[in-house]
Design a protein around this motif. Structure first.
Motif, short mmCIF file in Angstrom:
data_model
loop_
_atom_site.label_atom_id
_atom_site.label_comp_id
_atom_site.label_asym_id
_atom_site.label_seq_id
_atom_site.Cartn_x
_atom_site.Cartn_y
_atom_site.Cartn_z
N ASP A 153 6.83 6.05 -11.07
CA ASP A 153 7.63 5.58 -10.10
C ASP A 153 6.83 4.76 -9.03
O ASP A 153 6.99 3.65 -8.42
N GLY A 154 5.74 5.36 -8.70
CA GLY A 154 4.59 4.53 -7.76
C GLY A 154 4.48 3.22 -8.45
O GLY A 154 4.19 2.03 -7.83
N LEU A 155 4.01 3.26 -9.74
CA LEU A 155 3.50 1.79 -10.22
C LEU A 155 4.73 0.75 -10.17
O LEU A 155 4.53 -0.18 -9.84
N ARG B 50 5.48 15.94 -14.44
CA ARG B 50 5.79 15.56 -13.09
C ARG B 50 4.81 14.47 -12.49
O ARG B 50 5.35 13.62 -11.94
N ARG B 51 3.48 14.83 -12.82
CA ARG B 51 2.42 13.65 -12.30
C ARG B 51 2.85 12.37 -12.98
O ARG B 51 2.68 11.45 -12.16
N ARG C 235 6.97 0.55 -7.97
CA ARG C 235 7.15 0.11 -6.69
C ARG C 235 6.19 -0.58 -6.29
O ARG C 235 6.40 -1.80 -5.37
N VAL C 236 4.86 -0.37 -6.65
CA VAL C 236 4.02 -1.18 -6.18
C VAL C 236 3.81 -2.60 -6.82
O VAL C 236 3.59 -3.67 -6.24
N THR C 237 4.18 -2.76 -8.17
CA THR C 237 4.35 -3.81 -8.69
C THR C 237 5.31 -4.55 -8.02
O THR C 237 5.25 -6.02 -7.81
N ALA C 238 6.61 -4.13 -7.62
CA ALA C 238 7.69 -4.71 -6.97
C ALA C 238 7.21 -5.35 -5.56
O ALA C 238 7.37 -6.54 -5.40
N ALA C 239 6.38 -4.51 -4.79
CA ALA C 239 5.91 -4.93 -3.69
C ALA C 239 4.97 -5.97 -3.64
O ALA C 239 4.75 -6.99 -2.86
N ARG C 240 4.07 -6.11 -4.96
CA ARG C 240 3.22 -7.12 -4.92
C ARG C 240 3.94 -8.38 -5.47
O ARG C 240 3.45 -9.62 -4.87
N SER D 70 0.82 -1.35 -0.11
CA SER D 70 -0.13 0.06 -0.21
C SER D 70 0.84 1.24 -0.14
O SER D 70 0.46 2.35 -0.35
N ARG D 71 2.05 1.18 0.53
CA ARG D 71 3.01 2.31 0.53
C ARG D 71 3.12 3.00 -0.54
O ARG D 71 2.78 4.33 -0.57
N PRO D 72 3.56 2.47 -1.77
CA PRO D 72 3.78 3.20 -3.11
C PRO D 72 2.42 4.10 -3.56
O PRO D 72 2.69 5.29 -3.93
N CYS D 73 1.46 3.73 -3.34
CA CYS D 73 0.18 4.52 -3.83
C CYS D 73 -0.23 5.65 -2.79
O CYS D 73 -0.29 6.75 -3.33
N ILE D 74 -0.01 5.50 -1.53
CA ILE D 74 -0.12 6.42 -0.72
C ILE D 74 0.95 7.48 -0.76
O ILE D 74 0.93 8.75 -0.78
N ARG D 75 2.27 7.00 -0.99
CA ARG D 75 3.34 7.97 -1.12
C ARG D 75 3.14 8.85 -2.33
O ARG D 75 3.53 10.00 -2.26
N THR D 76 2.58 8.04 -3.48
CA THR D 76 2.38 8.97 -4.68
C THR D 76 1.47 10.10 -4.47
O THR D 76 1.75 11.24 -4.92
#
Length: 336
Positions: free
Chosen positions: A298-300, A291-292, A302-307, A255-261
């Motif tokens: 980057d968030g995508l 920028r968005r 990170r979340v893919t790696a976390a999953r 969940s962290r990458p989504c909230i960090r984004t």
């Protein structure tokens, strides 16, 4: 304007689609129902939100009507929603409202505190009548129901690696930080709706009052007193971000990458506001598209790696937050 006029203008088939069907002019990117800088003007039809075609056009009329109905009718609608939600949370059916049923199902799955829904609806009711806030504490009381409870409701769904009660204050504060950002970004638009969310005591400390805000909005001029007040409100908002940030590492890894984004992009709105010289009474500050895109990419990653890591640790099952427990582990059958 007649079909003959359309033909003369080169529109022999009429103009059924109004705004072009490009990505930047579809759905939420279409012209809004409210006319910027003009109070009590509401648009309807294929040239505004949500889109073209008979169903969207009819929906735009419904949206326009909802914006100009009186507070009594809107209060009645909120009461009906509150009653339907309470009945559904108690297991008494959804009253034919699938969204309410879905919300109640989520509340059951994740053991969400029903009192948070009541707090949210209380703040929504206050929006029907309250148009000013004397001080920051008064505004905080409103934001408990309109923003803090959102963070608290999301926390069980996102999951945590610490006891939930430890992460809760940070989650609530993040909701507040996001809403304070909205208040700062939307000062002009809120003023057109007759609301000022900036605390009156903060404004008064800089010799700013509603009439001055209205004058700046109408004339397109800036005033150093207004800029100073907005700068102080920005500093107040950044303090909320600092209080919220320690909660992000407490979330489940997936969940962290989504909230960090969201944290980075919403915080970027404050940077955009400052970069415009705090011209929020005249235009809407926004993070640049490049920028968005970079932050989202980057968030995508990170979340893919976390999953993938979570799947490896779980032997191939997809991870998710635990509905009822205080940590971020979900039972596989519920995650499915």
């Amino acid at each position: 304007m007649t079909p003959a006029d359309w033909t003369e203008l080169g529109h022999s088939a009429g103009t059924p689609f109004s705004v072009a069907h490009t990505f930047g002019q579809t759905g939420p990117f279409r012209p809004r129902n409210l006319v910027r800088g003009t109070a009590n003007a509401v648009l309807a039809g294929c040239g505004t939100t949500p889109g073209v075609g008979v169903p969207p056009v009819l929906l735009s009329g419904k949206l326009a009507a909802a914006r100009i109905t009186g507070p009594g009718e809107r209060a009645d609608a909120l009461d009906r929603l509150s009653t339907a939600l309470a009945r559904c949370l108690a297991g008494g059916g959804d009253g034919g409202q699938p969204v309410v049923a879905a919300l109640a199902d989520t509340a059951r799955r994740y053991a969400l505190d029903h009192g948070l829904f009541a707090d949210f609806l209380t703040s929504m009711r206050s929006d029907l009548e309250v148009t000013r806030y004397a001080g920051y504490e008064e505004l905080r009381a409103y934001m408990h129901g309109s923003a803090a409870v959102i963070g608290l409701q999301m926390l069980p769904v996102l999951g945590t690696v610490t006891p939930r009660e430890e992460a809760a204050p940070h989650a609530a504060e993040l909701g507040v930080a996001f809403q304070l950002t909205n208040f700062l970004r939307d000062v002009g638009e809120d003023l057109d709706r007759g609301r000022v969310y900036l605390p009156e005591d903060l404004l008064a400390a800089h010799r700013v009052h509603r009439d001055l805000l209205r004058h700046c909005r109408d004339t397109g001029r800036t005033d150093r007193r207004v800029v100073a007040a907005l700068r102080e409100f920005e500093a107040l908002t950044r303090r909320s971000y600092r209080r919220a940030e320690p909660g992000i590492p407490m979330l489940a890894p997936v969940s962290r990458p989504c909230i960090r984004t969201a944290f980075v992009l919403y915080g970027g709105i404050l940077d955009a506001v400052a970069a415009t010289g705090y011209a929020v009474l005249h235009r809407r500050a926004a993070v640049r598209r490049r920028r968005r895109a970079l932050v989202a990419a980057d968030g995508l990653v990170r979340v893919t790696a976390a999953r993938m890591t979570a799947r490896c640790l779980r032997g191939g099952t997809s991870p998710a937050a635990s509905p009822a427990a205080g940590s971020a582990r979900a039972r596989p059958e519920e995650a499915a």
